[in-house]
Design an enzyme around this catalytic site. Structure first.
Site, PDB file in Angstrom:
ATOM      1  N   CYS A 100       0.822  -1.212   0.000  1.00 15.53           N
ATOM      2  CA  CYS A 100       0.000   0.000   0.000  1.00 15.53           C
ATOM      3  C   CYS A 100       0.853   1.259   0.000  1.00 15.53           C
ATOM      4  CB  CYS A 100      -0.946  -0.004   1.198  1.00 15.53           C
ATOM      5  SG  CYS A 100      -2.342  -1.092   0.874  1.00 15.53           S
ATOM      6  N   CYS A 181      -2.111  -0.939  -3.833  1.00 13.08           N
ATOM      7  CA  CYS A 181      -3.264  -0.305  -3.176  1.00 13.08           C
ATOM      8  C   CYS A 181      -2.868   1.090  -2.698  1.00 13.08           C
ATOM      9  CB  CYS A 181      -3.745  -1.149  -2.000  1.00 13.08           C
ATOM     10  SG  CYS A 181      -2.429  -1.637  -0.908  1.00 13.08           S
TER      11      CYS A 181
END
Ligand code: JS2
Length: 275
Positions: A100, A181
């Site tokens: 992420c 992400c």
């Protein structure tokens, strides 16, 4: 009239000569075979050693299992019939966690992307993960009727669609894009007319797998070197915005190579302030 002992001695000499000649031919053939690579990179340890050595750097992997899963993708197969899903067992065996806000994709900028990601851990490329690191810059293929891994005599990268190596990078890139992400970055080249090349793995595989809301934003870092020929208004970047999943934000910055190098080598500069 030749004595029986003489006859025997002569016959014995003949046998010794024949044995020596045969031995020399065998050694010569083996030497020649090896020299000419006719053994086609027999799994003389070559790629397997490299594979295992690189794999062992990632301490949570059972590298023998991972190697077995890898080989099953192409062993005893025509090297032009290896599809991306042949690597699924290997991809499953080498799971790695989501990246992420740290995913760094690249296209035509392999060297600069890696020069940054290898010095600053705030951005991670595929080649910084096991899937990329273990096989980076390697060549391999199998052959029908053989259980060996060859490292030469393999079809070229674009010699055929289901090429053993190309299918791997398409599959690995897909797996990497699936872990992306939050904010994702991509380094594209400002030194070419089409930074967003529709035939590239970035365009044809990775962009298509970036999904909102998991992926919030795509930040394009357009690397401009002295020979820059374009900027963020480039038409192909418009195409990128059009194919990007609705809901994913988009940004583009022209960043000079010097700025990237400066930021790579100075950990004092916060990553977010690099560009
Ligand atoms: C042969 C290799 C290797 O975003 C990047 C990476 O995540 C990557 O996997 O795919 C993207 C780059 O591919 P793209 O967009 O086609 O860029 P490119 O510069 O034209 O392609 C270079 C080759 C990509 C596949 N690939 N192929 N050997 O070691 C190797 N490593 C990668 N990534």
């Amino acid at each position: 009239m030749e004595q029986p002992t003489q006859k025997r001695r002569r016959r014995r000499r003949l046998v010794v000569v024949v044995v020596v000649v045969v031995l020399m031919v065998v050694v010569l053939a083996l030497g020649l075979g090896l020299g000419l690579g006719l053994t086609h990179g027999r799994t003389s340890g070559g790629i397997k050693d490299t594979f295992l050595k690189r794999c062992q750097k990632f301490n949570d992997l059972n590298c023998q299992n991972v190697w077995d899963a890898f080989q099953r993708a192409y062993i005893n197969r025509d090297p032009c019939t290896v599809t991306t899903d042949a690597y699924d067992p290997f991809i499953e065996a080498v799971s790695f966690k989501s990246q992420c806000n740290r995913g760094l994709l690249w296209s035509k900028t392999k060297e600069v992307a890696h020069s940054f990601s290898q010095k600053r851990d705030c951005l991670v490329t595929l080649e910084d993960t096991p899937l990329g690191a273990i096989l980076n810059d390697l060549t391999w293929c199998g052959k029908q009727g053989s259980d060996e891994t060859f490292t030469s005599g393999c079809p070229g990268y674009s010699a055929c669609d289901n090429n053993t190596v190309r299918s791997y990078w398409k599959r690995a890139s897909a797996a990497f894009a699936d872990t992306a992400c939050g904010d994702v970055s991509v380094m594209l080249s400002g030194s070419i007319q089409t930074p967003f090349d529709p035939n590239s793995i970035f365009a044809s595989i990775e962009v298509k797998r970036l999904r909102s809301p998991k992926v919030r934003r795509l930040n394009v870092v357009l690397v401009v070197e002295k020979n820059a020929v374009t900027n963020c208004t480039n038409g192909s970047l418009k195409n990128l915005q059009n194919v990007l999943d609705a809901g994913i934000g988009y940004g583009c910055k022209e960043v000079t190579r010097d700025q990237i190098d400066k930021c790579s080598s100075d950990p004092e500069i916060a990553c977010g302030a690099c560009w």
